[in-house]
Design a protein around this motif. Structure first.
Motif, PDB file in Angstrom:
ATOM      1  N   PRO A   8     -29.323  -1.084  56.202  1.00  0.00           N
ATOM      2  CA  PRO A   8     -29.631  -0.559  54.876  1.00  0.00           C
ATOM      3  C   PRO A   8     -30.952   0.204  54.832  1.00  0.00           C
ATOM      4  O   PRO A   8     -31.856  -0.037  55.629  1.00  0.00           O
ATOM      5  CB  PRO A   8     -29.707  -1.815  54.011  1.00  0.00           C
ATOM      6  N   VAL A   9     -31.040   1.113  53.882  1.00  0.00           N
ATOM      7  CA  VAL A   9     -32.236   1.922  53.685  1.00  0.00           C
ATOM      8  C   VAL A   9     -33.446   1.046  53.332  1.00  0.00           C
ATOM      9  O   VAL A   9     -34.581   1.437  53.551  1.00  0.00           O
ATOM     10  CB  VAL A   9     -31.967   3.014  52.612  1.00  0.00           C
ATOM     11  N   PRO A  39     -37.985  -1.096  59.523  1.00  0.00           N
ATOM     12  CA  PRO A  39     -38.819  -0.908  58.336  1.00  0.00           C
ATOM     13  C   PRO A  39     -37.988  -0.362  57.179  1.00  0.00           C
ATOM     14  O   PRO A  39     -36.811  -0.037  57.345  1.00  0.00           O
ATOM     15  CB  PRO A  39     -39.830   0.145  58.810  1.00  0.00           C
ATOM     16  N   SER A  40     -38.613  -0.207  56.027  1.00  0.00           N
ATOM     17  CA  SER A  40     -37.958   0.437  54.894  1.00  0.00           C
ATOM     18  C   SER A  40     -37.831   1.935  55.177  1.00  0.00           C
ATOM     19  O   SER A  40     -38.771   2.569  55.652  1.00  0.00           O
ATOM     20  CB  SER A  40     -38.776   0.235  53.619  1.00  0.00           C
ATOM     21  N   PHE A  41     -36.652   2.492  54.888  1.00  0.00           N
ATOM     22  CA  PHE A  41     -36.420   3.924  55.037  1.00  0.00           C
ATOM     23  C   PHE A  41     -36.241   4.580  53.671  1.00  0.00           C
ATOM     24  O   PHE A  41     -35.689   5.667  53.557  1.00  0.00           O
ATOM     25  CB  PHE A  41     -35.158   4.172  55.878  1.00  0.00           C
ATOM     26  N   GLU A  42     -36.713   3.906  52.617  1.00  0.00           N
ATOM     27  CA  GLU A  42     -36.493   4.417  51.268  1.00  0.00           C
ATOM     28  C   GLU A  42     -37.130   5.782  51.056  1.00  0.00           C
ATOM     29  O   GLU A  42     -36.609   6.592  50.299  1.00  0.00           O
ATOM     30  CB  GLU A  42     -36.958   3.394  50.241  1.00  0.00           C
ATOM     31  N   PRO A  58     -30.830   7.883  53.007  1.00  0.00           N
ATOM     32  CA  PRO A  58     -29.800   7.575  54.002  1.00  0.00           C
ATOM     33  C   PRO A  58     -29.648   8.708  55.011  1.00  0.00           C
ATOM     34  O   PRO A  58     -29.952   9.858  54.710  1.00  0.00           O
ATOM     35  CB  PRO A  58     -28.535   7.396  53.165  1.00  0.00           C
ATOM     36  N   GLY A  59     -29.191   8.368  56.210  1.00  0.00           N
ATOM     37  CA  GLY A  59     -29.001   9.363  57.265  1.00  0.00           C
ATOM     38  C   GLY A  59     -29.101   8.704  58.628  1.00  0.00           C
ATOM     39  O   GLY A  59     -28.985   7.485  58.762  1.00  0.00           O
ATOM     40  N   VAL A  60     -29.342   9.520  59.633  1.00  0.00           N
ATOM     41  CA  VAL A  60     -29.440   9.028  61.013  1.00  0.00           C
ATOM     42  C   VAL A  60     -30.877   9.186  61.494  1.00  0.00           C
ATOM     43  O   VAL A  60     -31.462  10.261  61.379  1.00  0.00           O
ATOM     44  CB  VAL A  60     -28.478   9.802  61.943  1.00  0.00           C
ATOM     45  N   VAL A  61     -31.448   8.089  62.002  1.00  0.00           N
ATOM     46  CA  VAL A  61     -32.791   8.144  62.579  1.00  0.00           C
ATOM     47  C   VAL A  61     -32.690   8.009  64.093  1.00  0.00           C
ATOM     48  O   VAL A  61     -31.773   7.384  64.618  1.00  0.00           O
ATOM     49  CB  VAL A  61     -33.728   7.042  62.018  1.00  0.00           C
ATOM     50  N   PHE A  76     -29.750   5.320  64.960  1.00  0.00           N
ATOM     51  CA  PHE A  76     -29.545   4.228  64.018  1.00  0.00           C
ATOM     52  C   PHE A  76     -29.201   4.859  62.671  1.00  0.00           C
ATOM     53  O   PHE A  76     -29.943   5.700  62.164  1.00  0.00           O
ATOM     54  CB  PHE A  76     -30.817   3.381  63.912  1.00  0.00           C
ATOM     55  N   THR A  77     -28.066   4.496  62.115  1.00  0.00           N
ATOM     56  CA  THR A  77     -27.624   5.054  60.840  1.00  0.00           C
ATOM     57  C   THR A  77     -28.132   4.193  59.697  1.00  0.00           C
ATOM     58  O   THR A  77     -27.961   2.979  59.708  1.00  0.00           O
ATOM     59  CB  THR A  77     -26.088   5.145  60.794  1.00  0.00           C
ATOM     60  N   VAL A  78     -28.757   4.856  58.735  1.00  0.00           N
ATOM     61  CA  VAL A  78     -29.309   4.186  57.562  1.00  0.00           C
ATOM     62  C   VAL A  78     -28.403   4.487  56.369  1.00  0.00           C
ATOM     63  O   VAL A  78     -28.119   5.647  56.091  1.00  0.00           O
ATOM     64  CB  VAL A  78     -30.738   4.700  57.282  1.00  0.00           C
TER      65      VAL A  78
END
Length: 99
Positions: A6-7, A54-57, A61-64, A82-84
């Protein structure tokens, strides 16, 4: 693994490789475009690094891209993705809605 989370972050991630030093700290980089966040991970064996995402807020959303570095050196040239995914508020969801 896992390949997605999750994001909001908080996913326990295990990164597999070779030649790690058990007990050594690792810097895990999460990169999306020009944005980057680093998180401290730990080598739990000669072939695994564990880290909490970590938080990706601020990314959305997307791919990191995930990379490792050790002792302040340059990050690895190999990487993993890693997909968020976004987290839906149950109060705003047709499937869960209020009541």
């Amino acid at each position: 693994s896992p390949a997605m989370g999750p994001v909001t972050g908080g996913t326990n991630m295990v990164i597999e490789g070779i030649g790690f030093t058990e007990g050594q700290n690792a810097t895990v980089q999460f990169i999306m475009g020009k944005r980057k966040v680093e998180q401290q991970g730990k080598c739990t064996s000669e072939s695994t690094v564990e880290v909490e995402t970590p938080s990706f807020e601020s990314f959305g959303p997307g791919v990191v891209t995930v990379r490792l570095s050790f002792r302040g050196l340059q990050p690895t040239i190999t990487s993993e993705e890693f997909t968020v995914f976004d987290v839906t508020d149950p109060n705003n969801s047709l499937a869960f809605g209020p009541g």
